[in-house]
Design an enzyme around this catalytic site. Sequence first.
Site, PDB file in Angstrom:
ATOM      1  N   LYS A 271       0.851  -1.190   0.000  1.00 32.67           N
ATOM      2  CA  LYS A 271       0.000   0.000   0.000  1.00 32.67           C
ATOM      3  C   LYS A 271       0.885   1.238   0.000  1.00 32.67           C
ATOM      4  O   LYS A 271       1.680   1.437   0.915  1.00 32.67           O
ATOM      5  CB  LYS A 271      -0.930   0.005   1.220  1.00 32.67           C
ATOM      6  CG  LYS A 271      -1.933   1.144   1.209  1.00 32.67           C
ATOM      7  CD  LYS A 271      -2.827   1.120   2.433  1.00 32.67           C
ATOM      8  CE  LYS A 271      -3.936   2.149   2.325  1.00 32.67           C
ATOM      9  NZ  LYS A 271      -3.409   3.518   2.054  1.00 32.67           N
TER      10      LYS A 271
ATOM     11  N   PHE B 203      -1.770  -1.241  -9.952  1.00 34.33           N
ATOM     12  CA  PHE B 203      -2.062  -2.487  -9.236  1.00 34.33           C
ATOM     13  C   PHE B 203      -3.316  -3.197  -9.744  1.00 34.33           C
ATOM     14  O   PHE B 203      -3.635  -4.281  -9.268  1.00 34.33           O
ATOM     15  CB  PHE B 203      -2.149  -2.284  -7.727  1.00 34.33           C
ATOM     16  CG  PHE B 203      -3.068  -1.181  -7.251  1.00 34.33           C
ATOM     17  CD1 PHE B 203      -4.434  -1.274  -7.386  1.00 34.33           C
ATOM     18  CD2 PHE B 203      -2.540  -0.066  -6.635  1.00 34.33           C
ATOM     19  CE1 PHE B 203      -5.274  -0.280  -6.919  1.00 34.33           C
ATOM     20  CE2 PHE B 203      -3.357   0.945  -6.158  1.00 34.33           C
ATOM     21  CZ  PHE B 203      -4.735   0.840  -6.300  1.00 34.33           C
TER      22      PHE B 203
END
Length: 332
Positions: free
Chosen positions: A34, A121
């Site tokens: 993240k 992503f």
Amino acid sequence: MGEHDRRLDPPVSPMTARTVEVTPRAGGLAYEAKWDGYRTMLFARPDAPRLQSRRGTDLGPGFPDLLRAAAVLGHEAVLDGELVVIEDGAVSFGRLQSRAQRTGPRAEAAAAAHPAHFIAFDLLELDGDLIMDRAYRERRALLEELFTRHDLQPPWALCPMTTDPDRAEEWLDPAWGRVGIEGMVVKGLGQPYRPGERGWRKLRARATAEAVVGAVTGPVTAPDMLLLGRYDDEGELRLVAQSAPVPTTLRRELGRLLVPAGPGHPWTDARFRSGWGSRDILRHRCVDPAQVVEFEADVAFDEGRWRHPVQARRVRADVGVPQVPRFGEQGA
């Protein structure tokens, strides 16, 4: 909606994650790093490239370098990812914010001096095919193939992913926070992409630190929130964090210890905003900066301050104000 019905047009609400406290461990899970940047939907169109923020606003004017990259990707595609600016090997959220506020020639100058990167992503559309209904493992494979086939280089980057939870937990080490990884996002390998749905899970890296209580909101005898400070090298008390609502037990303890400030408190005429980027001003009461508290925070730390509210945990009666780290130091 079938895969060949139409192409995606902005705005598209990104799929989001709910916070969990421990790493999910089960078969069929994928773990992604993240990043501490701007969540961005990138529309790679040769005729009309676009960068869309999580809330649907157009980020393109501030990032002409990424618009050009999106226009010449070689495929029509919609990618989900994180927009970052990297300086000295680490993500710079402050520089990212600065770039987002510029347009025209100033944006071009900022792009030349501080290039942006897009960390991809997920892949939602490729060459006219909507692939959101496909399993994550399939979308990820197509995304990796896109990077490999075209040998994509900066400003493109592929988000790290693993199916090993032990390896993913390394991203929870605060050391990773210093380069811009603030935790992990957990996705099901068989999950489709559902715009606007909180179907993923996330964990943020957290660490403890210490600061001086310089002001509070609410009554001094039972403070609601704490404004925490550290002294800089010139001896000035600087704001480093704002707490979330204080737990009841700690509120009572602080209420017995805190003393309203006398004349000359450095924050008497200061104006503190209610949050990072907010325009709302807090109504604060200054207190004698004599009490040290320990707090828990994530790793979103910029220009000497924690961006997100911190969790005050306990009074550190064993730590004197001179022992608190100086302004600009992240650790305890």
